[in-house]
Motif scaffolding. Structure first.
Motif, PDB file in Angstrom:
ATOM      1  N   ILE A 129      -5.526  -7.233  -7.844  1.00 42.37           N
ATOM      2  CA  ILE A 129      -5.156  -5.884  -7.406  1.00 42.37           C
ATOM      3  C   ILE A 129      -5.078  -4.962  -8.620  1.00 42.37           C
ATOM      4  O   ILE A 129      -4.268  -5.181  -9.524  1.00 42.37           O
ATOM      5  CB  ILE A 129      -3.811  -5.897  -6.654  1.00 42.37           C
ATOM      6  N   HIS A 130      -5.918  -3.936  -8.636  1.00 44.83           N
ATOM      7  CA  HIS A 130      -5.924  -2.920  -9.687  1.00 44.83           C
ATOM      8  C   HIS A 130      -5.803  -1.553  -9.029  1.00 44.83           C
ATOM      9  O   HIS A 130      -6.510  -1.257  -8.059  1.00 44.83           O
ATOM     10  CB  HIS A 130      -7.208  -2.974 -10.513  1.00 44.83           C
ATOM     11  N   LEU A 131      -4.915  -0.711  -9.549  1.00 41.18           N
ATOM     12  CA  LEU A 131      -4.731   0.633  -9.016  1.00 41.18           C
ATOM     13  C   LEU A 131      -4.850   1.654 -10.139  1.00 41.18           C
ATOM     14  O   LEU A 131      -4.592   1.333 -11.302  1.00 41.18           O
ATOM     15  CB  LEU A 131      -3.362   0.771  -8.339  1.00 41.18           C
ATOM     16  N   ASP A 132      -5.233   2.877  -9.771  1.00 42.75           N
ATOM     17  CA  ASP A 132      -5.264   3.931 -10.771  1.00 42.75           C
ATOM     18  C   ASP A 132      -3.838   4.262 -11.203  1.00 42.75           C
ATOM     19  O   ASP A 132      -2.862   3.867 -10.560  1.00 42.75           O
ATOM     20  CB  ASP A 132      -5.962   5.171 -10.229  1.00 42.75           C
ATOM     21  N   TYR A 133      -3.727   5.009 -12.285  1.00 42.63           N
ATOM     22  CA  TYR A 133      -2.426   5.274 -12.909  1.00 42.63           C
ATOM     23  C   TYR A 133      -1.429   5.869 -11.919  1.00 42.63           C
ATOM     24  O   TYR A 133      -0.292   5.418 -11.824  1.00 42.63           O
ATOM     25  CB  TYR A 133      -2.625   6.219 -14.103  1.00 42.63           C
ATOM     26  N   ARG A 134      -1.849   6.884 -11.165  1.00 43.38           N
ATOM     27  CA  ARG A 134      -0.916   7.573 -10.259  1.00 43.38           C
ATOM     28  C   ARG A 134      -0.408   6.649  -9.169  1.00 43.38           C
ATOM     29  O   ARG A 134       0.793   6.594  -8.881  1.00 43.38           O
ATOM     30  CB  ARG A 134      -1.596   8.794  -9.634  1.00 43.38           C
TER      31      ARG A 134
END
Length: 232
Positions: A129-134
């Motif tokens: 699971i990878h998410l953008d900074y926000r």
């Protein structure tokens, strides 16, 4: 005569091309050097921000030991450490995606440092699971608020307990964060305001998801469900 003129023109054109190439190469080298210096300044700024946040968290934690009810200061310290953890989770090469298992583990360490060890923490997160900074920041804030609430309210009188957190994929394209404590529990219908609940609900809306609060037989469940893909 024509052959001589043609040769001269060809030579001039070749010379001009070489000069242009040399000029472009020089400008490219200058741009690359400027980019290198900007990256150095960026990493230095990040380093200073992390150090400042960690220093403030340590100072607040030390101050909390002098108070009769240190939980409030401990919660502030954890929020500061969570902000530092988010900076640490950023890829040094500038990649914008945050690896969530590493980030949540860092938040778990922030919890351990901010509060005493009478509450055992347990964390599980899918590795892919990878998410953008926000969006990573939003998930981290829900985790921090849920854990801080549990530490402050679920274990009165110094009793021991456990807080378990999990981030996993579910359904076709969904993510689910759950935070469960083994404390005294509370009635969500009586806690519409305060306890960070409004903040968590607002974050859920930002993620186009939903927040669930449920009292268990022993403890409380906080569940954040939201789409894995960011809004277009």
């Amino acid at each position: 005569m024509k052959d001589t003129v043609g040769a001269t023109m060809a030579g001039d054109m070749a010379g001009n091309s070489e000069a242009k190439i040399a000029e472009l190469e020089a400008r490219l080298a200058e741009a690359e050097e400027e980019l290198r210096l900007e990256r150095e300044r960026y990493h230095e700024l990040r380093h200073r921000i992390r150090n400042d946040l960690q220093g403030l968290a340590t100072l607040i934690s030390a101050q909390s030991r002098r108070l009769d009810q240190p939980e409030g200061c401990a919660g502030c310290a954890m929020r500061l450490r969570s902000a530092a953890a988010l900076h640490n989770a950023l890829d040094e090469d500038g990649a914008s995606d945050i690896r969530m298992d590493d980030y949540l583990w860092a938040l778990s360490e922030a919890r351990r440092k901010a509060f005493d060890d009478r509450i055992v923490g347990d964390l599980a997160a899918d590795e892919d699971i990878h998410l953008d900074y926000r969006r990573a920041q939003c998930v981290g804030l829900v985790y921090v608020e849920a854990v801080t609430n549990a530490m402050k309210h679920a274990f009165p009188g110094g009793v021991e307990g456990q807080i378990s957190a999990q981030l996993r994929r579910f359904g076709d394209d969904g993510l689910e964060l759950t935070v469960v404590d083994s404390g005294v529990g509370f009635d969500p219908t009586r806690c519409q305001r305060g306890h960070g609940i409004e903040l968590m609900r607002g974050i859920a809306r930002q993620l186009r998801g939903e927040l669930e609060l449920r009292r268990l037989e022993a403890g409380t469940l906080v569940r954040l469900a939201f789409p894995a893909a960011a809004a277009a």
